[in-house]
Design a protein around this motif. Structure first.
Motif, PDB file in Angstrom:
ATOM      1  N   GLU A 109      16.383 -36.369 -29.713  1.00  0.00           N
ATOM      2  CA  GLU A 109      17.078 -35.409 -28.854  1.00  0.00           C
ATOM      3  C   GLU A 109      16.501 -33.995 -28.817  1.00  0.00           C
ATOM      4  OE1 GLU A 109      19.747 -36.683 -26.874  1.00  0.00           O
ATOM      5  OE2 GLU A 109      18.608 -38.350 -27.710  1.00  0.00           O
ATOM      6  N   PRO A 110      15.847 -33.479 -29.874  1.00  0.00           N
ATOM      7  CA  PRO A 110      15.426 -32.074 -29.860  1.00  0.00           C
ATOM      8  C   PRO A 110      14.617 -31.620 -28.660  1.00  0.00           C
ATOM      9  CG  PRO A 110      15.272 -32.933 -32.077  1.00  0.00           C
ATOM     10  CD  PRO A 110      15.626 -34.096 -31.198  1.00  0.00           C
ATOM     11  N   LEU A 122      15.689 -20.727 -35.405  1.00  0.00           N
ATOM     12  CA  LEU A 122      16.058 -20.430 -36.787  1.00  0.00           C
ATOM     13  C   LEU A 122      14.924 -19.775 -37.565  1.00  0.00           C
ATOM     14  CD1 LEU A 122      17.751 -23.864 -37.628  1.00  0.00           C
ATOM     15  CD2 LEU A 122      18.819 -21.817 -36.659  1.00  0.00           C
ATOM     16  N   SER A 123      13.856 -19.395 -36.885  1.00  0.00           N
ATOM     17  CA  SER A 123      12.658 -18.941 -37.581  1.00  0.00           C
ATOM     18  C   SER A 123      12.891 -17.686 -38.413  1.00  0.00           C
ATOM     19  CB  SER A 123      11.516 -18.697 -36.589  1.00  0.00           C
ATOM     20  OG  SER A 123      11.900 -17.789 -35.580  1.00  0.00           O
ATOM     21  N   ASP A 124      13.889 -16.867 -38.063  1.00  0.00           N
ATOM     22  CA  ASP A 124      14.140 -15.654 -38.840  1.00  0.00           C
ATOM     23  C   ASP A 124      14.960 -15.929 -40.086  1.00  0.00           C
ATOM     24  OD1 ASP A 124      16.394 -16.312 -37.364  1.00  0.00           O
ATOM     25  OD2 ASP A 124      17.027 -14.234 -37.075  1.00  0.00           O
ATOM     26  N   VAL A 125      15.361 -17.194 -40.290  1.00  0.00           N
ATOM     27  CA  VAL A 125      16.210 -17.548 -41.429  1.00  0.00           C
ATOM     28  C   VAL A 125      15.535 -18.554 -42.356  1.00  0.00           C
ATOM     29  CG1 VAL A 125      18.468 -18.444 -42.126  1.00  0.00           C
ATOM     30  CG2 VAL A 125      18.253 -17.162 -39.996  1.00  0.00           C
ATOM     31  N   VAL A 126      14.808 -19.514 -41.788  1.00  0.00           N
ATOM     32  CA  VAL A 126      14.347 -20.652 -42.589  1.00  0.00           C
ATOM     33  C   VAL A 126      13.298 -20.276 -43.623  1.00  0.00           C
ATOM     34  CG1 VAL A 126      14.887 -22.359 -40.839  1.00  0.00           C
ATOM     35  CG2 VAL A 126      12.640 -21.253 -40.811  1.00  0.00           C
ATOM     36  N   PHE A 142       8.313 -31.857 -34.067  1.00  0.00           N
ATOM     37  CA  PHE A 142       9.299 -32.039 -33.003  1.00  0.00           C
ATOM     38  C   PHE A 142      10.339 -30.916 -32.998  1.00  0.00           C
ATOM     39  CE2 PHE A 142       7.754 -36.297 -34.046  1.00  0.00           C
ATOM     40  CZ  PHE A 142       7.388 -36.751 -32.799  1.00  0.00           C
ATOM     41  N   LEU A 143      10.318 -30.082 -34.036  1.00  0.00           N
ATOM     42  CA  LEU A 143      11.348 -29.065 -34.193  1.00  0.00           C
ATOM     43  C   LEU A 143      10.795 -27.651 -34.086  1.00  0.00           C
ATOM     44  CD1 LEU A 143      13.190 -30.709 -37.229  1.00  0.00           C
ATOM     45  CD2 LEU A 143      13.736 -30.919 -34.801  1.00  0.00           C
ATOM     46  N   GLU A 144       9.487 -27.546 -33.889  1.00  0.00           N
ATOM     47  CA  GLU A 144       8.852 -26.239 -33.776  1.00  0.00           C
ATOM     48  C   GLU A 144       8.166 -26.118 -32.408  1.00  0.00           C
ATOM     49  OE1 GLU A 144       7.646 -25.373 -38.414  1.00  0.00           O
ATOM     50  OE2 GLU A 144       6.276 -26.564 -37.192  1.00  0.00           O
ATOM     51  N   ARG A 145       8.210 -24.919 -31.858  1.00  0.00           N
ATOM     52  CA  ARG A 145       7.558 -24.695 -30.567  1.00  0.00           C
ATOM     53  C   ARG A 145       7.223 -23.212 -30.417  1.00  0.00           C
ATOM     54  NH1 ARG A 145      10.257 -27.105 -25.180  1.00  0.00           N
ATOM     55  NH2 ARG A 145       9.913 -28.982 -26.441  1.00  0.00           N
ATOM     56  N   ASP A 146       5.956 -22.934 -30.193  1.00  0.00           N
ATOM     57  CA  ASP A 146       5.500 -21.561 -29.944  1.00  0.00           C
ATOM     58  C   ASP A 146       5.976 -20.599 -31.027  1.00  0.00           C
ATOM     59  OD1 ASP A 146       4.319 -22.416 -27.554  1.00  0.00           O
ATOM     60  OD2 ASP A 146       6.188 -22.119 -26.433  1.00  0.00           O
ATOM     61  N   GLY A 147       5.884 -21.022 -32.286  1.00  0.00           N
ATOM     62  CA  GLY A 147       6.259 -20.163 -33.394  1.00  0.00           C
ATOM     63  C   GLY A 147       7.732 -20.167 -33.733  1.00  0.00           C
ATOM     64  N   VAL A 149      11.374 -22.119 -34.731  1.00  0.00           N
ATOM     65  CA  VAL A 149      11.857 -23.277 -35.483  1.00  0.00           C
ATOM     66  C   VAL A 149      13.270 -23.589 -35.010  1.00  0.00           C
ATOM     67  CG1 VAL A 149      12.427 -24.197 -37.763  1.00  0.00           C
ATOM     68  CG2 VAL A 149      10.453 -22.673 -37.488  1.00  0.00           C
ATOM     69  N   TYR A 150      13.482 -24.801 -34.511  1.00  0.00           N
ATOM     70  CA  TYR A 150      14.762 -25.132 -33.900  1.00  0.00           C
ATOM     71  C   TYR A 150      15.604 -26.114 -34.718  1.00  0.00           C
ATOM     72  CZ  TYR A 150      13.086 -22.809 -29.708  1.00  0.00           C
ATOM     73  OH  TYR A 150      12.623 -21.862 -28.813  1.00  0.00           O
ATOM     74  N   GLY A 151      15.092 -26.575 -35.841  1.00  0.00           N
ATOM     75  CA  GLY A 151      15.889 -27.513 -36.614  1.00  0.00           C
ATOM     76  C   GLY A 151      15.270 -27.801 -37.961  1.00  0.00           C
ATOM     77  N   ILE A 152      16.035 -28.499 -38.791  1.00  0.00           N
ATOM     78  CA  ILE A 152      15.615 -28.873 -40.131  1.00  0.00           C
ATOM     79  C   ILE A 152      15.943 -30.350 -40.328  1.00  0.00           C
ATOM     80  CG2 ILE A 152      15.984 -28.495 -42.607  1.00  0.00           C
ATOM     81  CD1 ILE A 152      16.811 -25.621 -41.873  1.00  0.00           C
ATOM     82  N   PRO A 153      14.988 -31.139 -40.798  1.00  0.00           N
ATOM     83  CA  PRO A 153      15.267 -32.565 -41.002  1.00  0.00           C
ATOM     84  C   PRO A 153      16.204 -32.785 -42.179  1.00  0.00           C
ATOM     85  CG  PRO A 153      13.088 -32.006 -41.816  1.00  0.00           C
ATOM     86  CD  PRO A 153      13.595 -30.788 -41.127  1.00  0.00           C
ATOM     87  N   GLU A 154      17.076 -33.758 -42.018  1.00  0.00           N
ATOM     88  CA  GLU A 154      17.994 -34.138 -43.090  1.00  0.00           C
ATOM     89  C   GLU A 154      17.527 -35.413 -43.792  1.00  0.00           C
ATOM     90  OE1 GLU A 154      22.753 -34.617 -43.361  1.00  0.00           O
ATOM     91  OE2 GLU A 154      21.717 -36.231 -42.301  1.00  0.00           O
ATOM     92  N   LYS A 155      17.215 -36.425 -43.007  1.00  0.00           N
ATOM     93  CA  LYS A 155      16.745 -37.693 -43.566  1.00  0.00           C
ATOM     94  C   LYS A 155      15.993 -38.428 -42.471  1.00  0.00           C
ATOM     95  CE  LYS A 155      20.853 -40.417 -42.432  1.00  0.00           C
ATOM     96  NZ  LYS A 155      21.861 -41.377 -42.942  1.00  0.00           N
ATOM     97  N   SER A 156      15.296 -39.469 -42.859  1.00  0.00           N
ATOM     98  CA  SER A 156      14.566 -40.249 -41.871  1.00  0.00           C
ATOM     99  C   SER A 156      14.681 -41.722 -42.176  1.00  0.00           C
ATOM    100  CB  SER A 156      13.093 -39.826 -41.835  1.00  0.00           C
ATOM    101  OG  SER A 156      12.459 -40.182 -43.039  1.00  0.00           O
ATOM    102  N   TYR A 157      14.157 -42.527 -41.288  1.00  0.00           N
ATOM    103  CA  TYR A 157      14.256 -43.969 -41.481  1.00  0.00           C
ATOM    104  C   TYR A 157      13.018 -44.661 -40.932  1.00  0.00           C
ATOM    105  CZ  TYR A 157      15.291 -44.615 -36.507  1.00  0.00           C
ATOM    106  OH  TYR A 157      15.211 -44.644 -35.144  1.00  0.00           O
ATOM    107  N   ALA A 158      12.791 -45.861 -41.425  1.00  0.00           N
ATOM    108  CA  ALA A 158      11.778 -46.750 -40.864  1.00  0.00           C
ATOM    109  C   ALA A 158      12.386 -48.145 -40.835  1.00  0.00           C
ATOM    110  CB  ALA A 158      10.506 -46.744 -41.706  1.00  0.00           C
ATOM    111  N   PHE A 159      12.158 -48.855 -39.753  1.00  0.00           N
ATOM    112  CA  PHE A 159      12.711 -50.197 -39.616  1.00  0.00           C
ATOM    113  C   PHE A 159      12.196 -51.128 -40.711  1.00  0.00           C
ATOM    114  CE2 PHE A 159      13.878 -50.707 -34.813  1.00  0.00           C
ATOM    115  CZ  PHE A 159      15.080 -50.064 -35.062  1.00  0.00           C
ATOM    116  N   GLY A 160      13.066 -52.001 -41.155  1.00  0.00           N
ATOM    117  CA  GLY A 160      12.719 -53.068 -42.077  1.00  0.00           C
ATOM    118  C   GLY A 160      13.693 -54.209 -41.893  1.00  0.00           C
ATOM    119  N   LEU A 161      13.558 -55.232 -42.693  1.00  0.00           N
ATOM    120  CA  LEU A 161      14.416 -56.411 -42.617  1.00  0.00           C
ATOM    121  C   LEU A 161      15.511 -56.303 -43.669  1.00  0.00           C
ATOM    122  CD1 LEU A 161      14.481 -59.196 -41.047  1.00  0.00           C
ATOM    123  CD2 LEU A 161      13.549 -60.175 -43.166  1.00  0.00           C
TER     124      LEU A 161
END
Length: 463
Positions: A109-110, A122-126, A142-147, A149-161
């Motif tokens: 979505e970002p 959020l670049s003045d805070v992070v 995916f969260l940074e653009r032209d200097g 910062v628009y977000g911070i990752p919390e967790k991620s995933y990769a598909f498995g069985l």
């Protein structure tokens, strides 16, 4: 500071929050903006991410964390919501200015939110956050653009069985040797159904899940869903053999083998419930994300198995993430308070060993899973220290995840479609549903129709 890890094995992967963060610690590294009198400004922020009410232990821990965060930061009040992200609902709320301060959203979505100016820079805070510079660059791109910062990752995933070790044994299969190819999945699923009468392989096809799975399975066959032309326009790229092979495999398993069962029009929550009840032998998701819900619903830890994403020749798996972003309507004080909360809850348990141990102890005491194997966001050395810090509280059958963890170092990680992913998934759901519900479904005609729908969606996107 450790050097950033750039190996594919680390792509999109974070240490997930152990149902929250520290139960007793100091305030995070940022503070709300002072008033003219020099005192921190009192502020109330609304945040997404509260566990579902059905997960009572996780809710209790979350609420305790909120109380302790507010005690450490008396100028901040947290109002939490357990309403999950829904692209259609939250698009309206963001446009109307009624969305929460802190958004918890999928990595798909970002780009659109940034483009529409609906999330804050959020670049003045992070930069005040310990460890920020070491966040995975494959996610941060995916969260940074032209200097900015628009977000911070919390967790991620990769598909498995995900699979049921008990059903494997009942079917005469080795639970320590899950299938690694789609041909083997089909064989195992047929044997489980024949020997146990249970659904050999579970599938989902509503709420965008059909398109999501079709995408992930197509990647394993070497395909892609969309591609960008030289002029910057995006077009559908799935009307080809890799996706067709997925659909044909589903068709054979559903109608020739009868190993997919009849409950094929559900969503992931439905399949978790059926799997927990012991009615499904295997299915695809992110095993570390499924396990806490499985345990919360009464699943047997020893019956849970996690294997590699089945492959069709590409050695690839779909990867994504959950990220935290702040509404563009937030005041400066609200923005800083939200980042304060992000560090407290989402980041510090990954690198502060005292907090990691305290969180693990509290989670274990509440009966929550501790020690689900994941790949680290920080250096291997930091992750090893983290594992040592929580070792005495681990209550997860770690060995049951070995096939999944081992596979992650072998695969390329392929992100979800970079534009309009949820809209694409929604457009593909009817294609998947047709194959799973109609024994005479014309796959080529369905692919042509889906391609047309997706191209209509993509026509509005260009670089």
């Amino acid at each position: 500071m450790h050097q950033r890890k750039r190996r594919l094995v680390a792509a999109f992967v974070l240490v997930p929050v152990l149902a929250g963060t520290a139960v007793a610690c100091s305030s995070a590294g940022t503070t709300p903006q002072p008033t003219d009198a020099g005192e921190p400004q009192a502020v109330t922020i609304t945040v997404m991410g509260k566990p579902a009410a059905t997960n009572t232990a996780a809710v209790a821990l979350f609420e305790r964390q909120v109380a302790e965060f507010e005690k450490a930061n008396p100028q901040i009040t947290i109002e939490a919501s357990d309403v999950p992200w829904d692209a259609k609902t939250f698009a309206t709320r963001l446009a109307g200015g009624s969305a929460p301060t802190l958004l918890r959203i999928p990595l798909t979505e970002p780009p659109a939110l940034i483009e529409r100016g609906q999330v804050a820079d959020l670049s003045d805070v992070v930069d005040e956050i310990d460890g920020f510079d070491e966040l995975n660059p494959r996610v941060m791109q995916f969260l940074e653009r032209d200097g900015a910062v628009y977000g911070i990752p919390e967790k991620s995933y990769a598909f498995g069985l995900v699979y049921n070790r008990d059903l494997f044994e009942q079917a005469g299969l080795d639970p320590d040797e899950p299938p690694t190819t789609w041909d083997e999945v089909r064989e195992y699923a047929a044997q489980i159904t024949e020997k146990t009468g249970k659904t050999g392989f579970g599938e989902i096809s509503t709420n965008n899940s059909g398109g999501w799975h079709l995408t992930g399975y197509t990647y394993t066959n070497g395909g892609q869903m969309i591609e960008q032309d030289a002029d910057g326009s995006w077009v559908a790229a799935f009307n080809d053999d890799p996706a067709r092979d997925v659909l044909e495999t589903w068709q054979r398993m559903r109608w020739d083998d009868d190993s997919l069962g009849d409950n094929v029009l559900g969503k992931q929550e439905d399949l978790v419930a059926e799997f927990t009840a012991g009615n499904v032998g295997m299915w695809v998701s992110a095993p570390p994300d499924v396990y806490p819900n499985y345990i919360a619903q009464g699943g047997d830890p020893d019956a849970f198995g996690a294997g590699p994403m089945p492959q069709g020749g590409a050695d690839a798996t779909l990867a994504g993430a959950t990220v935290l972003m702040v509404s563009a309507n937030a005041t400066e004080a609200e923005k800083r308070a939200a980042v304060n909360w992000i560090e407290y809850r989402a980041l510090r348990p990954n690198y502060d060993l005292d907090i990691a141990a305290e969180t693990a102890e509290a989670s274990a005491a509440d009966g929550l899973p501790v020690g689900v194997p994941v790949l680290p966001i920080f250096s291997d050395e930091t992750y090893a220290a983290y594992r040592d810090a929580i070792d005495e509280y681990v209550n997860v059958p770690v060995d049951n995840f070995d096939p999944y963890v081992a596979s992650l170092s072998e695969f390329d990680y392929v992100p979800e479609p970079p534009v309009a992913s949820q809209e694409i998934y929604a457009a593909l759901d009817p294609l998947v549903q047709a194959v799973l519900t109609d024994p005479n479904a014309d796959i080529d005609a369905l692919l042509d129709d889906a391609e047309s729908r997706v191209n209509t969606i993509l026509a509005q996107y260009a670089s």
